[in-house]
Design a protein around this motif. Structure first.
Motif, mmCIF file in Angstrom:
data_model
loop_
_atom_site.group_PDB
_atom_site.id
_atom_site.type_symbol
_atom_site.label_atom_id
_atom_site.label_comp_id
_atom_site.label_asym_id
_atom_site.label_seq_id
_atom_site.Cartn_x
_atom_site.Cartn_y
_atom_site.Cartn_z
ATOM 1 N N GLU A 224 1.345 -1.255 0.086
ATOM 2 C CA GLU A 224 0.355 0.271 -0.008
ATOM 3 C C GLU A 224 1.011 1.451 0.293
ATOM 4 O OE1 GLU A 224 -3.577 -0.132 1.812
ATOM 5 O OE2 GLU A 224 -2.918 1.569 3.926
ATOM 6 N N GLU A 250 -14.008 6.887 -2.924
ATOM 7 C CA GLU A 250 -13.114 6.425 -4.397
ATOM 8 C C GLU A 250 -13.015 6.291 -5.563
ATOM 9 O OE1 GLU A 250 -13.980 1.792 -3.832
ATOM 10 O OE2 GLU A 250 -14.560 2.477 -5.875
ATOM 11 N N THR A 252 -11.289 7.029 -9.768
ATOM 12 C CA THR A 252 -10.131 5.825 -10.189
ATOM 13 C C THR A 252 -8.687 7.272 -10.687
ATOM 14 O OG1 THR A 252 -10.631 7.100 -12.291
ATOM 15 C CG2 THR A 252 -11.983 5.478 -11.368
ATOM 16 N N ILE A 276 -0.278 2.466 -9.123
ATOM 17 C CA ILE A 276 -1.515 2.072 -9.976
ATOM 18 C C ILE A 276 -1.829 1.011 -10.404
ATOM 19 C CG2 ILE A 276 -4.051 2.276 -10.722
ATOM 20 C CD1 ILE A 276 -3.445 3.933 -8.460
ATOM 21 N N GLY A 279 -0.863 -2.457 -9.546
ATOM 22 C CA GLY A 279 -2.002 -3.246 -8.446
ATOM 23 C C GLY A 279 -2.197 -2.369 -6.835
ATOM 24 N N PRO A 281 -2.745 -0.211 -4.154
ATOM 25 C CA PRO A 281 -3.546 0.450 -3.427
ATOM 26 C C PRO A 281 -3.136 1.912 -3.059
ATOM 27 C CG PRO A 281 -3.560 -1.160 -2.238
ATOM 28 C CD PRO A 281 -2.928 -1.104 -3.470
ATOM 29 N N LYS A 283 -3.491 5.366 -1.072
ATOM 30 C CA LYS A 283 -4.738 6.035 -0.189
ATOM 31 C C LYS A 283 -4.578 7.417 0.483
ATOM 32 C CE LYS A 283 -6.460 2.495 2.404
ATOM 33 N NZ LYS A 283 -5.911 1.292 3.619
ATOM 34 N N ILE A 296 -9.220 6.455 -1.647
ATOM 35 C CA ILE A 296 -9.058 5.284 -2.485
ATOM 36 C C ILE A 296 -8.859 5.781 -3.771
ATOM 37 C CG2 ILE A 296 -10.527 3.678 -2.107
ATOM 38 C CD1 ILE A 296 -7.718 1.544 -1.098
ATOM 39 N N LYS A 298 -7.854 3.738 -7.435
ATOM 40 C CA LYS A 298 -8.022 2.520 -8.230
ATOM 41 C C LYS A 298 -7.654 2.844 -9.676
ATOM 42 C CE LYS A 298 -11.313 0.473 -5.427
ATOM 43 N NZ LYS A 298 -12.680 -0.299 -5.391
ATOM 44 N N GLU A 299 -7.734 1.625 -11.099
ATOM 45 C CA GLU A 299 -7.588 1.516 -11.573
ATOM 46 C C GLU A 299 -8.947 2.609 -11.949
ATOM 47 O OE1 GLU A 299 -5.001 -2.185 -12.910
ATOM 48 O OE2 GLU A 299 -5.167 -0.280 -14.080
ATOM 49 N N ASN A 300 -9.052 2.289 -13.626
ATOM 50 C CA ASN A 300 -10.140 2.725 -14.128
ATOM 51 C C ASN A 300 -10.750 1.400 -14.196
ATOM 52 O OD1 ASN A 300 -8.911 4.981 -14.968
ATOM 53 N ND2 ASN A 300 -7.963 4.558 -16.268
ATOM 54 N N ASN A 301 -11.515 1.055 -13.290
ATOM 55 C CA ASN A 301 -12.681 0.195 -13.219
ATOM 56 C C ASN A 301 -14.325 1.450 -13.073
ATOM 57 O OD1 ASN A 301 -12.654 0.704 -11.019
ATOM 58 N ND2 ASN A 301 -12.572 -0.425 -9.628
#
Ligand code: ADP
Ligand code: ASP
Ligand code: MG
Length: 448
Positions: A224, A250, A252, A276, A279, A281, A283, A296, A298-301
């Motif tokens: 992390e 959250e 992206t 990122i 993988g 994370p 914060k 947090i 994140k990747e582009n989901n």
């Protein structure tokens, strides 16, 4: 040794004795192995740049600033360390301060200040803050080591904005740095600085400590990366502009990219991407309110649910409107304008076109505007200065109600340009006046 986290603390988080003690409490409450990346104390990088510039013409002023920097760090030591370690810490600060003074005198003598010299000069900000913090840890019997990031963050020689050489860094970090966790559970490292292949100090660009954290996290295979700052995560607007801004749980990486490109400098844009993608994370947390959960990244989901997340603003932007020659091919004319700007390293913030017009936004000074109008005498070129407001959200074009709420909020303002839904995340508005009010009004739609 599996669980390593990287914790980065920005300038305000290490601004003074009480902030540093907060940092101390935060890192000691996490029981795993950690690499702690620190920025220079708030304002010190700016002071160093000022001092370096003064070295050329006004050495007395430069030395005055260097003394101010010295006093600042010594005061933190006086307020946090009581044992005989205090003298050791003060001595280390003196060694650095002497080096800065000598360097300032060197600049004065040579009457030269290159980007390479500037990088060396400003690197002392992080060297000083990490030294002070390291002694605070020792004073409290924490099993910590202070490393020099110049030995690990190997970059090219683009002074002022150096780029990391990931393969060399990975080798060094894996072979030389990671084994330090066999002996110590806390490693302290300077953000922002590195060195090129010849060992000359480089920096990663202003705000570059986030980048350092990301590079270390990646090279260590951290579980992390925590970016500790002075606000509770990435917010729906810059809290200095919109007091009621709320934390976004959250986000992206692309949202962050758009936000930072358009003025929200909470995170350095390209810096966190490699981590990122690996993988890890990331914060964003608040040093002054550590129990809040922050943001947090994140990747582009992206989910597809339409939502407006955040607003940022880039001030003093020029909108250039080219009234094209309708007798000639408009695309060729646009390519020619773009080439002109690219050759001059002018970053285009956004653009759009029609058969008769080409509109673009860029940060331009008067000289640049004059040169452009003098070059394109065939066209009418209109230059207007204002603020580029950026709305970051998700698929807002899919939500007619949201769009109508947005339009309602701005209907009474003179807005010079609107482009909703440039991509899934981004919309842009350009205003000359009342920008703050417009931002507050648009912000009221978030979460409503
Ligand atoms: P650090 O010194 O910790 O790196 P920065 O000054 O670089 O901190 O970034 C944190 C600052 O970013 C905050 O104090 C805040 O004023 C500003 N900021 C701008 N836009 C935003 C936003 N959307 N969310 C959170 N902070 C923001
Ligand atoms: N100290 C550097 C700066 O002020 C790097 C950082 O704070 O991230 O730009
Ligand atoms: Mg920062």
């Amino acid at each position: 040794m599996d669980n390593i986290i990287v914790m980065k603390f920005g300038g305000s988080s290490v601004a003074n004795a009480s902030a540093m003690l907060n940092v101390f409490n935060i890192i000691t409450s996490q029981k795993c192995n950690k690499l702690v990346v620190l920025s220079a104390c708030k304002g010190v990088t700016d002071l160093l740049i000022e001092a370096a510039n003064f070295s050329l013409q006004n050495i007395t002023k430069s030395i005055e600033i260097i003394n101010e920097i010295s006093e600042h760090h010594k005061k933190i030591i006086e307020n946090t360390i009581n044992s005989e370690l205090k003298w050791k810490a003060l001595e280390k600060i003196d060694v650095y301060i002497r080096q800065i003074r000598e360097f300032s005198e060197g600049i004065h003598l040579l009457q030269e200040l290159t980007a390479k010299m500037m990088d060396f000069f400003v690197s002392f900000g992080e060297k000083l803050s990490t030294t002070v913090f390291y002694y605070i840890l020792l004073e409290n019997k924490i099993n910590a080591v202070l490393i020099n990031s110049e030995n690990y963050i190997i970059t090219n020689s683009k002074f002022g904005e150096a780029e990391p050489n990931y393969s060399i860094i990975k080798l060094k970090v894996q072979n030389e740095l990671k084994p330090e966790f066999d002996k110590y559970d806390t490693i302290i490292a300077q953000g922002f600085i590195g060195s090129d292949l010849e060992g000359r100090t480089t920096t990663l660009g202003r705000g570059g400590s986030d980048f350092s954290a990301s590079i270390y996290g990646l090279a260590l295979g951290a579980s992390e990366i925590q970016i500790w700052t002075d606000v509770s995560g990435v917010k729906s607007a810059d809290p200095r502009i919109v007091e009621q801004a709320i934390t976004i749980d959250e986000m992206t990486i692309d949202d962050i990219r758009e936000l930072s490109f358009y003025g929200a400098k909470v995170l350095h844009p390209d810096t966190i991407k490699p981590a990122i993608e690996a993988g890890i994370p990331i914060k964003v947390l608040n040093t002054f309110s550590p129990s809040e959960q922050g943001t947090i990244i994140k990747e582009n989901n992206q989910g597809s649910e339409p939502k407006l997340h955040s607003i940022s603003v880039l001030s003093e932007v020029t909108k250039l409107h080219f009234y094209l020659d309708t007798k000639r091919n408009s695309s060729l004319q646009i390519v020619d304008i773009l080439n002109y700007l690219i050759r001059r390293n002018i970053k285009i913030l956004s653009s759009s076109q029609s058969e008769t017009s080409f509109v673009l936004f860029a940060k331009l000074d008067n000289q640049q505007i004059n040169n452009i109008t003098a070059t394109y005498t065939d066209y009418q070129v209109e230059a207007v200065e204002g603020d580029l407001i950026c709305l970051v959200g998700n698929n807002i074009l899919l939500d007619k109600e949201l769009l109508s709420k947005l339009t309602k909020q701005i209907e009474n303002y003179q807005i010079d340009y609107i482009q909703f839904g440039i991509n899934k995340q981004l919309s842009l508005l350009f205003s000359k006046d009342n920008t703050r009010e417009i931002i507050e009004r648009i912000h009221s739609v978030i979460g409503s």
